[in-house]
Design a protein around this motif. Structure first.
Motif, short mmCIF file in Angstrom:
data_model
loop_
_atom_site.label_atom_id
_atom_site.label_comp_id
_atom_site.label_asym_id
_atom_site.label_seq_id
_atom_site.Cartn_x
_atom_site.Cartn_y
_atom_site.Cartn_z
N ASN A 1 -25.40 19.56 51.76
CA ASN A 1 -26.04 20.62 52.53
C ASN A 1 -27.55 20.64 52.29
OD1 ASN A 1 -26.01 22.69 54.35
ND2 ASN A 1 -25.54 24.26 52.85
N GLY B 1 -28.07 18.30 55.43
CA GLY B 1 -28.11 19.51 56.26
C GLY B 1 -29.52 19.91 56.63
N ARG C 1 -31.16 20.00 60.38
CA ARG C 1 -31.77 21.23 60.90
C ARG C 1 -33.21 21.01 61.37
NH1 ARG C 1 -28.86 22.88 56.34
NH2 ARG C 1 -26.94 23.89 56.96
N SER D 1 -25.37 25.77 64.97
CA SER D 1 -25.23 25.76 63.51
C SER D 1 -23.77 25.79 63.09
CB SER D 1 -25.98 26.93 62.89
OG SER D 1 -25.40 28.15 63.28
N ASN E 1 -22.49 22.92 60.61
CA ASN E 1 -21.88 23.27 59.33
C ASN E 1 -20.45 22.76 59.24
OD1 ASN E 1 -24.18 24.53 58.41
ND2 ASN E 1 -23.54 26.55 59.09
N ALA F 1 -16.19 26.36 57.39
CA ALA F 1 -17.62 26.48 57.10
C ALA F 1 -18.12 27.90 57.36
CB ALA F 1 -18.41 25.48 57.94
N GLY G 1 -19.48 30.18 54.35
CA GLY G 1 -20.83 30.73 54.42
C GLY G 1 -20.85 32.24 54.22
#
Length: 131
Positions: A52, A56, A60, A75, A79, A109, A113
């Motif tokens: 991540n 990740g 992003r 997103s 994720n 995910a 989160g």
């Protein structure tokens, strides 16, 4: 110390996610041993943090215009794909995170989160003292 606390938070969130989401599970290298199970959750959380943090963030940054066009809804997909990537990396060792499909990854995910965020809010005073 903050990194270690983040890994522990992610491990607890991952454990709770496997209890809530049926398509996400963690298999230990020694299922009868509690220490091995805890160590497996910590290792998967460490891999999740690294993936991540590195891949990740790169995704992003590169996909920033797509995030704007979809108002951030992409997103969820990113994720979910990152969780599937963690499952693939951990499955190379023969134990770790297993996800039954793409949509289970997206749901996992999302739940991961939210739980991680809630735990972080509860432990925020402890994390501020450590910095």
């Amino acid at each position: 110390m903050t990194f270690l606390l983040r890994v522990i938070i992610n491990a607890v969130a991952l454990w709770l996610t496997t209890l809530i989401v049926a398509g996400v599970s963690v298999r230990s290298y020694s299922p009868d041993d509690t220490f091995a199970t805890v160590l497996t959750y910590l290792l998967v959380a460490l891999v999740f943090g690294i993936v991540n943090g590195v891949i990740g963030n790169f995704i992003r940054i590169v996909a920033f215009p797509l995030y704007i066009l979809t108002l951030g809804l992409i997103s969820f997909i990113v994720n979910g794909l990152l969780l599937l990537l963690v499952a693939w990396i951990s499955s190379l060792a023969g134990f770790g995170l297993f996800v039954n499909g793409f949509w289970w990854g997206v749901l996992g995910a999302l739940v991961l989160g939210i739980i991680s965020w809630l735990i972080s809010i509860l432990l925020r005073p402890l994390m501020k003292d450590r910095r």
